[in-house]
Design a protein around this motif. Structure first.
Motif, short mmCIF file in Angstrom:
data_model
loop_
_atom_site.label_atom_id
_atom_site.label_comp_id
_atom_site.label_asym_id
_atom_site.label_seq_id
_atom_site.Cartn_x
_atom_site.Cartn_y
_atom_site.Cartn_z
N PRO A 51 0.80 -1.23 0.00
CA PRO A 51 0.00 0.00 0.00
C PRO A 51 0.83 1.27 0.00
CG PRO A 51 -0.16 -1.15 2.11
CD PRO A 51 0.51 -2.09 1.17
N PHE A 52 1.97 1.26 0.68
CA PHE A 52 2.80 2.47 0.69
C PHE A 52 3.48 2.68 -0.67
CE2 PHE A 52 2.54 1.76 5.32
CZ PHE A 52 2.02 2.99 5.67
N CYS A 53 3.74 1.59 -1.38
CA CYS A 53 4.29 1.73 -2.74
C CYS A 53 3.28 2.45 -3.63
CB CYS A 53 4.62 0.36 -3.32
SG CYS A 53 5.92 -0.52 -2.41
N TYR A 54 2.02 2.12 -3.45
CA TYR A 54 0.97 2.80 -4.22
C TYR A 54 0.92 4.28 -3.88
CZ TYR A 54 -3.74 4.21 -5.61
OH TYR A 54 -4.81 4.89 -6.14
N LYS A 55 1.06 4.61 -2.60
CA LYS A 55 1.03 6.02 -2.19
C LYS A 55 2.25 6.77 -2.73
CE LYS A 55 -1.81 5.20 1.87
NZ LYS A 55 -1.94 5.26 3.33
N TYR A 56 3.38 6.14 -2.71
CA TYR A 56 4.58 6.76 -3.29
C TYR A 56 4.39 6.99 -4.79
CZ TYR A 56 7.97 6.67 0.55
OH TYR A 56 8.67 6.93 1.70
N GLU A 57 3.79 6.01 -5.45
CA GLU A 57 3.57 6.13 -6.89
C GLU A 57 2.66 7.32 -7.19
OE1 GLU A 57 5.01 4.16 -9.05
OE2 GLU A 57 3.98 4.69 -10.92
N LYS A 58 1.58 7.44 -6.43
CA LYS A 58 0.66 8.57 -6.65
C LYS A 58 1.34 9.90 -6.38
CE LYS A 58 -2.83 7.63 -4.01
NZ LYS A 58 -4.16 7.83 -3.38
N ASP A 109 -0.23 0.79 -13.55
CA ASP A 109 -1.35 1.59 -13.05
C ASP A 109 -2.61 0.74 -12.90
OD1 ASP A 109 0.31 3.78 -13.02
OD2 ASP A 109 -0.48 4.67 -14.86
N LYS A 110 -2.81 -0.17 -13.85
CA LYS A 110 -4.01 -1.02 -13.81
C LYS A 110 -3.96 -1.97 -12.62
CE LYS A 110 -6.68 -4.16 -16.77
NZ LYS A 110 -6.76 -4.83 -18.10
N TYR A 111 -2.79 -2.54 -12.36
CA TYR A 111 -2.64 -3.40 -11.18
C TYR A 111 -2.88 -2.61 -9.90
CZ TYR A 111 -0.70 -7.98 -12.64
OH TYR A 111 -0.51 -9.25 -13.11
N TYR A 112 -2.26 -1.44 -9.79
CA TYR A 112 -2.44 -0.63 -8.58
C TYR A 112 -3.92 -0.30 -8.37
CZ TYR A 112 2.43 0.56 -7.30
OH TYR A 112 3.72 0.53 -6.85
N ASP A 113 -4.59 0.09 -9.45
CA ASP A 113 -6.01 0.46 -9.35
C ASP A 113 -6.85 -0.73 -8.89
OD1 ASP A 113 -8.23 2.45 -10.06
OD2 ASP A 113 -8.79 0.70 -11.26
N GLN A 114 -6.59 -1.89 -9.47
CA GLN A 114 -7.37 -3.07 -9.11
C GLN A 114 -7.15 -3.46 -7.65
OE1 GLN A 114 -9.55 -4.38 -10.99
NE2 GLN A 114 -9.76 -6.58 -10.69
#
Length: 203
Positions: A51-58, A109-114
């Motif tokens: 989850p923190f990887c997703y936040k860093y990405e955003k 992006d699609k993986y993160y979104d899913q």
């Protein structure tokens, strides 16, 4: 960690200034077993499952604007973080090596979104792969063939050099020159991160 990320993304006013970075505070030297060959490079080690990887990405952490002259940015997706880390790494490596950067970003992006927005969990390895096929524009048989491509395997091997780094303080992890690990909890702003990267790059 959430508070730290918010501060990084929302504020640019705190400066690292003239203070030299302190080993053990802002960064640490990776143990030899975790060091890898990445001269003049900043590497983000991450997992779609984090989850923190997703936040860093955003938040765009790190990004090309933080790189000192002569340095580049790369990112290693590791296979070791479940669920289905191997399948996700394989799909991302196929996207990058066979289809190119645009498809790689689309699939990431699609993986993160899913996984982190829609909160949909894959039930098994096959569904994890099937999810990628439209974006990759290939059949399952073609996917399986490309998974054996030496370039895809080499890329996954390179990415998994980040596994030992991830054992130290988890992911995302930001490394400089394959030798220094930034202590992300110490980062208070983008300016501070930029200055720290520049200092470690020059060591």
């Amino acid at each position: 960690m959430k508070k730290t990320l918010t501060a990084i993304a929302a504020t640019l006013f705190l400066s690292f200034g003239a203070h030299a970075a302190t080993e053990g505070v802002e960064y640490q030297v990776l143990p030899e077993v975790a060091q890898f060959n990445a001269p003049n490079q900043v590497v983000k080690i991450y997992s779609i499952n984090c989850p923190f990887c997703y936040k860093y990405e955003k938040a765009g952490i790190p990004n090309d604007k933080l790189m000192p002259a002569g340095s580049t940015l790369d990112q290693y997706h590791i296979t070791s973080k479940p669920p289905f880390g191997v399948e996700k790494s394989t799909a991302l490596a196929i996207a990058k090596e066979i289809k190119g950067e645009k498809t790689f970003k689309q699939l990431k992006d699609k993986y993160y979104d899913q996984y982190h927005v829609k909160k949909v969990k894959f039930k098994d390895a096959d569904s994890t792969i099937a999810f990628t096929l439209d974006t990759l524009g290939m059949s399952r048989a073609e996917f399986d063939t490309h998974a054996q491509n030496p370039k895809v395997k080499q890329l996954m091997t390179k990415w998994d050099k980040g596994v030992e780094v991830a054992k130290i303080q988890g992911v995302p992890a930001i490394t400089v020159n394959g030798k220094y690990l930034i202590n992300t909890k110490s980062i208070r702003s983008m300016d501070m991160l930029k200055e720290l990267i520049a200092e470690l790059s020059a060591k």
